[in-house]
Design a protein around this motif. Structure first.
Motif, PDB file in Angstrom:
ATOM      1  N   ARG A  49       0.843  -1.202   0.000  1.00 52.45           N
ATOM      2  CA  ARG A  49       0.000   0.000   0.000  1.00 52.45           C
ATOM      3  C   ARG A  49       0.879   1.253   0.000  1.00 52.45           C
ATOM      4  N   LEU A  50       1.904   1.251   0.805  1.00 55.57           N
ATOM      5  CA  LEU A  50       2.793   2.406   0.864  1.00 55.57           C
ATOM      6  C   LEU A  50       3.460   2.657  -0.489  1.00 55.57           C
ATOM      7  N   ALA A  51       3.845   1.592  -1.173  1.00 59.97           N
ATOM      8  CA  ALA A  51       4.464   1.759  -2.488  1.00 59.97           C
ATOM      9  C   ALA A  51       3.497   2.370  -3.487  1.00 59.97           C
ATOM     10  N   LEU A  52       2.224   1.959  -3.437  1.00 57.80           N
ATOM     11  CA  LEU A  52       1.233   2.537  -4.339  1.00 57.80           C
ATOM     12  C   LEU A  52       0.944   3.991  -3.981  1.00 57.80           C
ATOM     13  N   MET A  53       0.963   4.322  -2.705  1.00 56.63           N
ATOM     14  CA  MET A  53       0.832   5.716  -2.291  1.00 56.63           C
ATOM     15  C   MET A  53       1.964   6.552  -2.870  1.00 56.63           C
ATOM     16  N   ASP A  54       3.168   6.034  -2.775  1.00 58.45           N
ATOM     17  CA  ASP A  54       4.315   6.764  -3.311  1.00 58.45           C
ATOM     18  C   ASP A  54       4.187   6.954  -4.816  1.00 58.45           C
ATOM     19  N   GLU A  55       3.697   5.921  -5.482  1.00 56.58           N
ATOM     20  CA  GLU A  55       3.573   6.004  -6.936  1.00 56.58           C
ATOM     21  C   GLU A  55       2.560   7.055  -7.364  1.00 56.58           C
ATOM     22  N   SER A  56       1.499   7.234  -6.574  1.00 60.49           N
ATOM     23  CA  SER A  56       0.487   8.227  -6.926  1.00 60.49           C
ATOM     24  C   SER A  56       0.838   9.624  -6.415  1.00 60.49           C
ATOM     25  N   GLY A  57       1.811   9.722  -5.502  1.00 58.53           N
ATOM     26  CA  GLY A  57       2.200  11.011  -4.950  1.00 58.53           C
ATOM     27  C   GLY A  57       1.481  11.377  -3.674  1.00 58.53           C
ATOM     28  N   LEU A  58       0.855  10.394  -3.009  1.00 63.98           N
ATOM     29  CA  LEU A  58       0.096  10.646  -1.782  1.00 63.98           C
ATOM     30  C   LEU A  58       0.973  10.381  -0.572  1.00 63.98           C
ATOM     31  N   ASP A  59       1.029  11.336   0.350  1.00 64.11           N
ATOM     32  CA  ASP A  59       1.866  11.203   1.544  1.00 64.11           C
ATOM     33  C   ASP A  59       1.161  10.466   2.673  1.00 64.11           C
ATOM     34  N   VAL A  60      -0.139  10.734   2.865  1.00 59.09           N
ATOM     35  CA  VAL A  60      -0.888  10.184   3.993  1.00 59.09           C
ATOM     36  C   VAL A  60      -2.234   9.678   3.497  1.00 59.09           C
ATOM     37  N   GLN A  61      -2.630   8.499   3.989  1.00 56.84           N
ATOM     38  CA  GLN A  61      -3.987   7.998   3.788  1.00 56.84           C
ATOM     39  C   GLN A  61      -4.742   8.029   5.110  1.00 56.84           C
ATOM     40  N   ALA A  87      -7.066  -3.187  15.051  1.00 52.92           N
ATOM     41  CA  ALA A  87      -6.116  -3.587  14.015  1.00 52.92           C
ATOM     42  C   ALA A  87      -5.629  -2.382  13.216  1.00 52.92           C
ATOM     43  N   VAL A  88      -6.546  -1.476  12.900  1.00 49.66           N
ATOM     44  CA  VAL A  88      -6.151  -0.296  12.136  1.00 49.66           C
ATOM     45  C   VAL A  88      -5.290   0.624  12.998  1.00 49.66           C
ATOM     46  N   ALA A  89      -5.600   0.714  14.278  1.00 45.41           N
ATOM     47  CA  ALA A  89      -4.766   1.516  15.170  1.00 45.41           C
ATOM     48  C   ALA A  89      -3.337   0.997  15.188  1.00 45.41           C
ATOM     49  N   GLN A  90      -3.162  -0.321  15.126  1.00 46.54           N
ATOM     50  CA  GLN A  90      -1.825  -0.897  15.074  1.00 46.54           C
ATOM     51  C   GLN A  90      -1.119  -0.512  13.775  1.00 46.54           C
ATOM     52  N   ALA A  91      -1.852  -0.511  12.648  1.00 39.93           N
ATOM     53  CA  ALA A  91      -1.257  -0.104  11.377  1.00 39.93           C
ATOM     54  C   ALA A  91      -0.829   1.357  11.425  1.00 39.93           C
ATOM     55  N   VAL A  92      -1.661   2.206  12.036  1.00 38.85           N
ATOM     56  CA  VAL A  92      -1.304   3.618  12.178  1.00 38.85           C
ATOM     57  C   VAL A  92      -0.069   3.763  13.056  1.00 38.85           C
ATOM     58  N   ALA A  93       0.011   2.977  14.128  1.00 44.51           N
ATOM     59  CA  ALA A  93       1.159   3.056  15.025  1.00 44.51           C
ATOM     60  C   ALA A  93       2.450   2.624  14.332  1.00 44.51           C
ATOM     61  N   ARG A  94       2.341   1.675  13.403  1.00 44.79           N
ATOM     62  CA  ARG A  94       3.531   1.240  12.667  1.00 44.79           C
ATOM     63  C   ARG A  94       4.007   2.292  11.672  1.00 44.79           C
ATOM     64  N   HIS A  95       3.071   3.086  11.150  1.00 43.73           N
ATOM     65  CA  HIS A  95       3.405   4.088  10.127  1.00 43.73           C
ATOM     66  C   HIS A  95       2.681   5.401  10.455  1.00 43.73           C
ATOM     67  N   PRO A  96       3.000   6.030  11.571  1.00 38.48           N
ATOM     68  CA  PRO A  96       2.238   7.206  12.001  1.00 38.48           C
ATOM     69  C   PRO A  96       2.359   8.410  11.082  1.00 38.48           C
ATOM     70  N   ASP A  97       3.409   8.446  10.274  1.00 37.29           N
ATOM     71  CA  ASP A  97       3.562   9.542   9.328  1.00 37.29           C
ATOM     72  C   ASP A  97       2.879   9.274   7.999  1.00 37.29           C
ATOM     73  N   ARG A  98       2.311   8.062   7.823  1.00 39.71           N
ATOM     74  CA  ARG A  98       1.683   7.714   6.552  1.00 39.71           C
ATOM     75  C   ARG A  98       0.201   7.412   6.681  1.00 39.71           C
ATOM     76  N   PRO A 326     -10.321  15.346  20.390  1.00 39.44           N
ATOM     77  CA  PRO A 326      -9.634  15.275  21.689  1.00 39.44           C
ATOM     78  C   PRO A 326      -8.857  13.994  21.894  1.00 39.44           C
ATOM     79  N   ALA A 327      -7.893  13.720  21.013  1.00 39.27           N
ATOM     80  CA  ALA A 327      -7.137  12.468  21.109  1.00 39.27           C
ATOM     81  C   ALA A 327      -6.271  12.446  22.369  1.00 39.27           C
ATOM     82  N   GLU A 328      -6.291  11.307  23.070  1.00 39.77           N
ATOM     83  CA  GLU A 328      -5.397  11.086  24.196  1.00 39.77           C
ATOM     84  C   GLU A 328      -4.259  10.150  23.830  1.00 39.77           C
ATOM     85  N   GLY A 329      -4.416   9.474  22.714  1.00 43.04           N
ATOM     86  CA  GLY A 329      -3.390   8.511  22.288  1.00 43.04           C
ATOM     87  C   GLY A 329      -3.220   8.599  20.813  1.00 43.04           C
ATOM     88  N   GLY A 330      -2.531   7.602  20.253  1.00 43.48           N
ATOM     89  CA  GLY A 330      -2.312   7.388  18.830  1.00 43.48           C
ATOM     90  C   GLY A 330      -2.068   8.586  18.000  1.00 43.48           C
TER      91      GLY A 330
END
Length: 330
Positions: A49-61, A87-98, A326-330
């Motif tokens: 997914r990250l590679a396809l984001m890079d190919e389209s020019g998208l920084d964050v999904q 599960a999605v929170a874990q994906a965000v935690a692995r790639h918080p800038d993406r 009002p995020a307290e985490g993630g």
């Protein structure tokens, strides 16, 4: 210039299995779309997914569970939603800038859905939620569903209103009799999805939702799901709607619109004219509208907005919209 796509979808194997367990494909032809390459791209939340984001020019999904999400599941959706969100929170935690995320809700159980939305925003750091139109026979303005909207309003969390397939009676009346393949396409991504989403938004307006909750913010994809192109006709209802404001006010005060991969400058111009440049959001509708060759970045660069408005479209408007979550985490 940082480019954030706010309507970018995923799917989990558990949700796919839950759809199959209730035979959803028989009543919702959109389920069949989620197969092959589309399904593979939906399920992946890692390097491909990250590679396809890079190919389209998208920084964050900003990730959201694809339509029809959990709208057709009963009480079991409460536990499914928690597992999906974790599960999605874990994906965000692995790639918080993406990655960022929108909450998946057990919408058939509105009180539980409101609690899950609060958990996702306050604890997991999610940025809002996505709803997919009707819940069973209930339109989104039904009183039973108000806890979800009240919770979103209190959290200052936006709601992305995504299309879903019109109910069977509507498909029979308007989208049938051509061929099975054409009927399915016509009633979903060809047109039916988009009329349905626009109608749901207008029902919320006409039911006085934004008079009761003037700060509530909704997002429509595909340049407003046809609503913006009929703004002048919608205004003709001002005399009978009994609302506190003209309908045009709600379009400029309570609605954001996003591209959903429909990279058309004249649609962008219409959106600016109706809702204003400060209410434009970017999205590619991944993976449905995915096109290689830095297509997203190229559209941004050539869209015709001045530099300040272009920055707002690319990321600034979204960051302003979610700054009070009002995020307290993630």
């Amino acid at each position: 210039m940082k480019l954030i796509g706010i309507e970018e979808h995923f799917l989990t194997a558990e949700v796919r299995q839950a759809w199959a367990a209730i035979g959803l494909e028989a009543s919702d032809p959109s389920v069949a779309v989620h197969s092959g390459t589309i399904e593979k791209r939906l399920i992946d939340l890692a390097e491909d997914r990250l590679a396809l984001m890079d190919e389209s020019g998208l920084d964050v999904q900003v990730l959201s569970l694809t339509t029809p999400a959990l709208h057709d599941l009963g009480p079991q959706a409460v536990d499914v939603a928690r597992r999906v969100n974790d599960a999605v929170a874990q994906a965000v935690a692995r790639h918080p800038d993406r990655f960022q995320a929108l909450a998946t809700l057990p919408v058939a159980m509105p009180d539980e859905a409101a609690l899950e939305l609060e958990r996702c925003v306050r604890t997991l750091g999610f940025k809002g939620t996505m709803l997919c139109g009707r819940v069973g026979t209930r339109n989104l303005d039904h009183p039973d569903l108000q806890p979800i909207f009240r919770c979103a309003d209190s959290l200052k969390a936006p709601i992305l209103l995504h299309p879903r397939t019109p109910e069977a009676a509507v498909r029979t009346a308007y989208y049938s009799g051509l061929s099975p393949q054409v009927d399915a396409a016509f009633s979903t991504y060809g047109l039916g999805w988009h009329y349905d989403a626009g109608v749901q938004f207008l029902r919320l307006v006409l039911a006085g939702t934004f008079d009761r909750m003037p700060g509530l913010q909704l997002i429509l994809g595909h340049w407003g799901e046809l609503v913006l192109f009929y703004a002048e006709r919608l205004a003709a209802m001002d005399g009978v709607a009994g609302l506190a404001e003209p309908i045009a006010t709600y379009l400029r005060r309570n609605l954001y619109v996003t591209a959903s991969g429909m990279f058309l400058p004249h649609f962008l111009d219409r959106a600016v004219a109706i809702v204003g440049a400060d209410r434009l959001l970017f999205s590619t509708d991944f993976p449905y509208q995915y096109r290689p060759g830095r297509d997203a970045r190229r559209f941004l660069e050539a869209c015709g907005l001045d530099e300040a408005a272009k920055a707002g479209f690319a990321h600034g408007n979204w960051l302003r919209l979610i700054r009070d979550c009002p995020a307290e985490g993630g």
